[in-house]
Design a protein around this motif. Sequence first.
Motif, mmCIF file in Angstrom:
data_model
loop_
_atom_site.group_PDB
_atom_site.id
_atom_site.type_symbol
_atom_site.label_atom_id
_atom_site.label_comp_id
_atom_site.label_asym_id
_atom_site.label_seq_id
_atom_site.Cartn_x
_atom_site.Cartn_y
_atom_site.Cartn_z
ATOM 1 N N LEU A 38 0.840 -1.191 0.000
ATOM 2 C CA LEU A 38 0.000 0.000 0.000
ATOM 3 C C LEU A 38 0.877 1.244 0.000
ATOM 4 C CD1 LEU A 38 -2.633 -1.006 2.731
ATOM 5 C CD2 LEU A 38 -2.731 -1.411 0.254
ATOM 6 N N VAL A 39 0.496 2.235 -0.804
ATOM 7 C CA VAL A 39 1.198 3.507 -0.890
ATOM 8 C C VAL A 39 0.151 4.610 -0.873
ATOM 9 C CG1 VAL A 39 2.734 4.952 -2.247
ATOM 10 C CG2 VAL A 39 3.060 2.484 -2.238
ATOM 11 N N ALA A 40 0.348 5.616 -0.045
ATOM 12 C CA ALA A 40 -0.635 6.687 0.088
ATOM 13 C C ALA A 40 -0.196 7.957 -0.624
ATOM 14 C CB ALA A 40 -0.882 6.993 1.569
ATOM 15 N N THR A 41 -1.182 8.734 -1.053
ATOM 16 C CA THR A 41 -0.917 10.032 -1.676
ATOM 17 C C THR A 41 -2.115 10.931 -1.493
ATOM 18 O OG1 THR A 41 -0.101 11.116 -3.682
ATOM 19 C CG2 THR A 41 -1.840 9.490 -3.958
ATOM 20 N N TRP A 42 -1.946 12.219 -1.739
ATOM 21 C CA TRP A 42 -3.052 13.168 -1.754
ATOM 22 C C TRP A 42 -2.638 14.350 -2.607
ATOM 23 C CZ3 TRP A 42 -0.286 11.719 2.492
ATOM 24 C CH2 TRP A 42 0.602 12.662 3.032
ATOM 25 N N SER A 43 -3.626 15.011 -3.206
ATOM 26 C CA SER A 43 -3.314 16.092 -4.144
ATOM 27 C C SER A 43 -3.057 17.415 -3.443
ATOM 28 C CB SER A 43 -4.468 16.266 -5.139
ATOM 29 O OG SER A 43 -5.622 16.759 -4.480
ATOM 30 N N GLY A 44 -3.548 17.558 -2.214
ATOM 31 C CA GLY A 44 -3.393 18.819 -1.506
ATOM 32 C C GLY A 44 -4.420 19.858 -1.879
ATOM 33 N N SER A 45 -5.350 19.500 -2.766
ATOM 34 C CA SER A 45 -6.343 20.477 -3.225
ATOM 35 C C SER A 45 -7.561 20.560 -2.319
ATOM 36 C CB SER A 45 -6.802 20.112 -4.642
ATOM 37 O OG SER A 45 -7.430 18.832 -4.647
ATOM 38 N N ASP A 46 -7.728 19.597 -1.427
ATOM 39 C CA ASP A 46 -8.891 19.602 -0.561
ATOM 40 C C ASP A 46 -8.792 20.753 0.446
ATOM 41 O OD1 ASP A 46 -11.209 17.458 0.359
ATOM 42 O OD2 ASP A 46 -10.455 18.655 2.031
ATOM 43 N N PRO A 47 -9.879 21.496 0.668
ATOM 44 C CA PRO A 47 -9.814 22.628 1.600
ATOM 45 C C PRO A 47 -9.636 22.212 3.055
ATOM 46 C CG PRO A 47 -12.066 22.293 0.835
ATOM 47 C CD PRO A 47 -11.199 21.411 -0.002
ATOM 48 N N PHE A 48 -9.773 20.905 3.343
ATOM 49 C CA PHE A 48 -9.661 20.435 4.716
ATOM 50 C C PHE A 48 -8.500 19.453 4.901
ATOM 51 C CE2 PHE A 48 -14.194 21.229 3.799
ATOM 52 C CZ PHE A 48 -14.406 22.297 4.661
ATOM 53 N N SER A 49 -7.454 19.631 4.115
ATOM 54 C CA SER A 49 -6.338 18.684 4.160
ATOM 55 C C SER A 49 -5.372 18.944 5.317
ATOM 56 C CB SER A 49 -5.564 18.703 2.837
ATOM 57 O OG SER A 49 -5.026 19.987 2.584
ATOM 58 N N HIS A 50 -5.596 20.000 6.083
ATOM 59 C CA HIS A 50 -4.743 20.285 7.240
ATOM 60 C C HIS A 50 -4.708 19.070 8.171
ATOM 61 C CE1 HIS A 50 -4.219 21.593 11.479
ATOM 62 N NE2 HIS A 50 -3.258 22.341 10.959
ATOM 63 N N VAL A 75 -1.051 10.608 8.645
ATOM 64 C CA VAL A 75 -0.551 9.486 7.843
ATOM 65 C C VAL A 75 0.832 9.058 8.323
ATOM 66 C CG1 VAL A 75 0.132 8.763 5.523
ATOM 67 C CG2 VAL A 75 -1.945 10.127 5.849
ATOM 68 N N GLU A 76 1.664 10.035 8.645
ATOM 69 C CA GLU A 76 2.998 9.709 9.155
ATOM 70 C C GLU A 76 2.918 8.964 10.483
ATOM 71 O OE1 GLU A 76 5.097 13.383 9.276
ATOM 72 O OE2 GLU A 76 5.560 13.374 7.125
ATOM 73 N N GLU A 77 1.958 9.359 11.332
ATOM 74 C CA GLU A 77 1.795 8.667 12.609
ATOM 75 C C GLU A 77 1.387 7.217 12.405
ATOM 76 O OE1 GLU A 77 -0.707 9.116 16.800
ATOM 77 O OE2 GLU A 77 -0.663 10.757 15.356
ATOM 78 N N LEU A 78 0.627 6.955 11.344
ATOM 79 C CA LEU A 78 0.231 5.582 11.032
ATOM 80 C C LEU A 78 1.385 4.774 10.450
ATOM 81 C CD1 LEU A 78 -3.252 6.284 9.427
ATOM 82 C CD2 LEU A 78 -2.846 5.084 11.581
ATOM 83 N N GLY A 79 2.393 5.459 9.959
ATOM 84 C CA GLY A 79 3.549 4.766 9.395
ATOM 85 C C GLY A 79 3.374 4.321 7.962
ATOM 86 N N MET A 80 2.420 4.913 7.229
ATOM 87 C CA MET A 80 2.208 4.534 5.832
ATOM 88 C C MET A 80 3.258 5.183 4.939
ATOM 89 S SD MET A 80 -1.930 4.678 5.303
ATOM 90 C CE MET A 80 -1.783 3.956 3.662
ATOM 91 N N ARG A 81 3.691 4.443 3.941
ATOM 92 C CA ARG A 81 4.593 5.012 2.941
ATOM 93 C C ARG A 81 3.796 5.951 2.040
ATOM 94 N NH1 ARG A 81 7.580 1.917 -2.092
ATOM 95 N NH2 ARG A 81 8.456 3.805 -3.029
#
Length: 527
Positions: free
Chosen positions: A40-52, A58-64
């Motif tokens: 599993l590999v995670a990503t996000w576009s950063g365009s969501d207004p609530f991405s703060h 995600v880092e706390e979960l330890g996902m790549r």
Amino acid sequence: MNWATVSPTRVVLVVLHNITTLTRMLDVLPVFDSDFRVQLVATWSGSDPFSHGLREAVEELGMRTIPWEEATRIRFDLAIAASHHGGLAELTTPLMILSHGIGYTKYSPGNRKSEIGNRKSVAGSEVFGVSAEWVLREGEPLAEALVFPHRAQVQHLPAAAVPTAVLAGDPCFDRMRASRGLREHYRRALDARGRTIVAVSSTWSEESLLGSGPELIRRLLAELPVDEYRVVAIVHPNVWHHHGPSEVRRWFKDCLRAGLTLVPEIEGWRASLIAADCVIGDNGSVTAYGAALGKPVLLGAFPDVPPGTAVDVLGELAPRLDPTRPLRVQVDRAVAEHSAGRYQAVTDLVTDAPDESAGLLRELCYRLLDLPAPTSDVVVEPIDVRGLDGGRVTACTVSCEVGDVTHLTRFGIEPQSIEDSHIVAHALHAGRDVRRNADILFRYADESIELEDREIVAVIGDGHARVTSRDGRTWDLYGDGDPSGFPSIVYAWRAAGRELPPRITVETGDLRYELRVSGSTPRTASS
């Protein structure tokens, strides 16, 4: 050079948008547990207004994780998203989309009732997440699979997208159903001790419960005695991460001092719903999940929602909270008049496949990966108690009537004008006037604080309070009630000019318990 230790045969891209979508993914991704073939590999576009806050969670979960630009260039074996926006059309990977709430229950921007007329005649094209703008790209389906919890919502899809619809139940609701047997465990974590738990839920937007009536939680704490009720606030992650977690906690500072439990945005809300005796909410998914679990519900706000959904039916069935009337009467009536099957129609619309979602989702994911599914049992993890706490009350206005049965009533929002009452405050309470006017000062046994002189000072432990009077007498009190209330009993008996007996029967609301009292030689409360 290949740096991998285990070489997977399939790589799944987890597309996140905000904390809300992350919470839904945490219910879905266990379908890949214990399978070395899948990375599993995670990503996000950063365009969501609530991405703060998303990166930190995600880092706390330890996902790549990988940058969005890289994710759009690589063709993975499968991409899974729990929302329809955020640049999904830029991906070149086969896509599976599911909802991040109790189905699709909101209108798309620009399609509110005030703009489209009678909501009962609204076409499905106006519903967020299922209209053509969300599910089609140049007339063709955007995703290989659109996952629905219930067949009633498939009817809102445009014809071109219908072949991609898959019914796979609701993994979030299934986990709550599987955890119902832990209700008393969750109540203990909330330090309910016989109290009525009132869960107050707000989604986001100005029309939500919090947006339209931000004083409601403060009023509940002012009107509900702390020994009889526990108030738990469940605030939508979009509120936390638009305004900022520190701002949300700042809003509720006085409420937290009065014993409010403010549930963190990722976990704790489901356990709170299971533990709750009553839910006050709005059109958000949390309120509807509460009704689907069979809880009494009062609606404090309810803007227009698409017809035929679980939330829409809830709006037809649930009574409204009247802010002009006393709140305690309404809460008690909602609990007393509730019947077990009142919201069965809501429950029936949450999922077509109760308790089967994990298996259906695993079957779908592995079919899309063109990979044989594991033969092991599908696991549905029970919900743990993360995010729950009892909410320490740091100041109370107290009335205590001495007699064969000692009646104790405490209100946590300070100070209130109650006849024959006294004020109890923690030694480090933030309000200087509250501390100055307190008749009783206390600290907890795990704190090293010097107590200023008062008529009564006390050290509060687990099921125990050591109480010292100004004239140097000390009592140890033990009982099943909240020990932060024990000093008030000593105060009241002394005010009545009576010696404390070895046993006192105490009644606070419906809770009655025996208080054991032992006196000792004079000593300081800090010893």
